[in-house]
Motif scaffolding. Structure first.
Motif, PDB file in Angstrom:
ATOM      1  N   GLN A  64      -4.257  -4.061  -2.731  1.00 23.84           N
ATOM      2  CA  GLN A  64      -3.303  -3.041  -3.135  1.00 23.84           C
ATOM      3  C   GLN A  64      -2.235  -3.699  -4.008  1.00 23.84           C
ATOM      4  O   GLN A  64      -2.120  -4.912  -4.034  1.00 23.84           O
ATOM      5  CB  GLN A  64      -2.676  -2.355  -1.909  1.00 23.84           C
ATOM      6  CG  GLN A  64      -1.632  -3.174  -1.169  1.00 23.84           C
ATOM      7  CD  GLN A  64      -2.221  -4.133  -0.147  1.00 23.84           C
ATOM      8  OE1 GLN A  64      -3.416  -4.400  -0.103  1.00 23.84           O
ATOM      9  NE2 GLN A  64      -1.355  -4.680   0.697  1.00 23.84           N
ATOM     10  N   MET A  65      -1.455  -2.888  -4.699  1.00 26.39           N
ATOM     11  CA  MET A  65      -0.377  -3.412  -5.532  1.00 26.39           C
ATOM     12  C   MET A  65       0.743  -3.911  -4.615  1.00 26.39           C
ATOM     13  O   MET A  65       1.029  -3.280  -3.597  1.00 26.39           O
ATOM     14  CB  MET A  65       0.205  -2.327  -6.448  1.00 26.39           C
ATOM     15  CG  MET A  65      -0.798  -1.446  -7.169  1.00 26.39           C
ATOM     16  SD  MET A  65      -1.999  -2.320  -8.147  1.00 26.39           S
ATOM     17  CE  MET A  65      -3.384  -1.197  -8.005  1.00 26.39           C
ATOM     18  N   GLY A  66       1.369  -5.004  -4.981  1.00 29.32           N
ATOM     19  CA  GLY A  66       2.467  -5.486  -4.149  1.00 29.32           C
ATOM     20  C   GLY A  66       3.035  -6.795  -4.623  1.00 29.32           C
ATOM     21  O   GLY A  66       2.470  -7.457  -5.497  1.00 29.32           O
ATOM     22  N   ALA A 110     -13.058  -5.132  -0.651  1.00 25.68           N
ATOM     23  CA  ALA A 110     -11.754  -5.629  -0.200  1.00 25.68           C
ATOM     24  C   ALA A 110     -11.839  -6.191   1.212  1.00 25.68           C
ATOM     25  O   ALA A 110     -12.797  -5.939   1.944  1.00 25.68           O
ATOM     26  CB  ALA A 110     -10.732  -4.496  -0.254  1.00 25.68           C
ATOM     27  N   ASP A 111     -10.807  -6.923   1.610  1.00 25.83           N
ATOM     28  CA  ASP A 111     -10.794  -7.485   2.957  1.00 25.83           C
ATOM     29  C   ASP A 111     -10.343  -6.442   3.984  1.00 25.83           C
ATOM     30  O   ASP A 111      -9.980  -5.321   3.648  1.00 25.83           O
ATOM     31  CB  ASP A 111      -9.951  -8.762   3.020  1.00 25.83           C
ATOM     32  CG  ASP A 111      -8.453  -8.525   2.902  1.00 25.83           C
ATOM     33  OD1 ASP A 111      -8.007  -7.365   2.830  1.00 25.83           O
ATOM     34  OD2 ASP A 111      -7.720  -9.526   2.892  1.00 25.83           O
ATOM     35  N   ALA A 112     -10.370  -6.844   5.241  1.00 19.04           N
ATOM     36  CA  ALA A 112     -10.088  -5.929   6.346  1.00 19.04           C
ATOM     37  C   ALA A 112      -8.681  -5.349   6.289  1.00 19.04           C
ATOM     38  O   ALA A 112      -8.468  -4.211   6.707  1.00 19.04           O
ATOM     39  CB  ALA A 112     -10.312  -6.635   7.683  1.00 19.04           C
ATOM     40  N   LEU A 128      -5.391  -0.481   5.838  1.00 17.16           N
ATOM     41  CA  LEU A 128      -4.352   0.262   5.122  1.00 17.16           C
ATOM     42  C   LEU A 128      -4.901   1.597   4.618  1.00 17.16           C
ATOM     43  O   LEU A 128      -4.240   2.633   4.736  1.00 17.16           O
ATOM     44  CB  LEU A 128      -3.800  -0.574   3.969  1.00 17.16           C
ATOM     45  CG  LEU A 128      -2.741   0.072   3.085  1.00 17.16           C
ATOM     46  CD1 LEU A 128      -1.539   0.566   3.886  1.00 17.16           C
ATOM     47  CD2 LEU A 128      -2.305  -0.919   1.995  1.00 17.16           C
ATOM     48  N   LEU A 129      -6.106   1.589   4.075  1.00 11.83           N
ATOM     49  CA  LEU A 129      -6.719   2.827   3.610  1.00 11.83           C
ATOM     50  C   LEU A 129      -6.940   3.791   4.782  1.00 11.83           C
ATOM     51  O   LEU A 129      -6.638   4.982   4.675  1.00 11.83           O
ATOM     52  CB  LEU A 129      -8.046   2.549   2.897  1.00 11.83           C
ATOM     53  CG  LEU A 129      -8.864   3.780   2.498  1.00 11.83           C
ATOM     54  CD1 LEU A 129      -8.079   4.705   1.573  1.00 11.83           C
ATOM     55  CD2 LEU A 129     -10.182   3.343   1.858  1.00 11.83           C
TER      56      LEU A 129
END
Length: 180
Positions: free
Chosen positions: A77-79, A165-167, A172-173
C-alpha cells in the motif's frame, strides 16, 4: 495540536474500534513507544518510528492500487514517514497516498480512523516501523501515475492481492473490506 499529540489521541481512540487480540496489544506497544520516545514520530528515532499508510481502494470496481516499492521490491500500500509539516496521522496517510498513487484530487480516507496497525522490522540504524494503516477511496475514473519511489504501480482485483502481496497487505485489505 501537534503530530505527536494527534497520534496519541488516534491510538487511544483506536481501542474503541472494536479491535481485539493482536491489534489491542499492538496499540499498547505503539502508545508505550511514544511515551518512552518523544521523538518516536520521526525517522531518526533509532528505537523505531510511526509511519502512515493508506490502501487505495476502488470498491465500485473491486480493486486496489498497489505500488512495487523501489527499495523492498514488494507490492505494498502507499505509505511513508511523517514529515515536519504534518499535523495529523490521517494527513500523513493521505499525503503519502496522493504522492505515491499520483491521484492528486478526489482521494478521501475511509471514515472511522485507522483500519489496522502493523509493526514490522526495518534495517539498521532504525529498528521498527510502527505503521498506522488507513484506507483511501479512489474517485471514479481515477488516473494513477507512478512516483519516483516506485518501480511499478498497478490496480489488482481483490482476489489477486494474496498472490502478489504479503500477509500484512492481505490483512489490511480484509479489514478494509469489512469496514466498507
Amino acid at each position: 495540536m501537534n503530530l505527536y499529540d494527534d497520534a496519541v489521541l488516534v491510538l487511544k481512540g483506536y481501542e474503541n474500534q472494536g479491535d481485539q487480540g493482536d491489534q489491542a496489544a499492538l496499540r499498547e506497544v505503539y502508545l508505550d513507544h511514544l511515551a518512552a520516545h518523544p521523538d518516536g514520530m520521526w525517522k531518526p528515532c533509532q528505537a523505531g518510528h510511526l509511519t502512515g499508510s493508506a490502501l487505495v481502494i476502488d470498491p465500485a470496481r473491486g480493486r486496489v492500487l498497489l505500488t512495487l516499492h523501489k527499495k523492498l521490491g514488494m507490492w505494498l500500500q502507499m505509505g511513508g514517514h511523517c514529515e515536519s509539516g504534518d499535523t495529523t496521522l490521517e494527513g500523513v496517510a493521505l499525503r503519502e497516498a496522493r504522492e505515491e498513487s499520483g491521484i492528486e484530487t478526489g482521494l478521501t480516507l475511509l471514515p472511522g480512523g485507522p483500519v489496522r496497525l502493523d509493526r514490522h522490522p526495518i534495517p539498521s540504524p532504525c529498528n521498527w516501523h510502527l505503521d498506522v494503516q488507513y484506507a483511501a477511496l479512489a474517485p471514479a475514473g481515477a488516473e494513477a501515475a507512478i512516483s519516483d519511489e516506485s518501480l511499478d504501480l498497478r490496480w489488482f482485483a481483490y482476489d489477486e492481492v494474496a498472490g502478489v502481496a504479503d500477509a500484512s497487505v492481505v490483512r489490511l485489505l480484509e479489514a478494509t473490506r469489512a469496514r466498507l
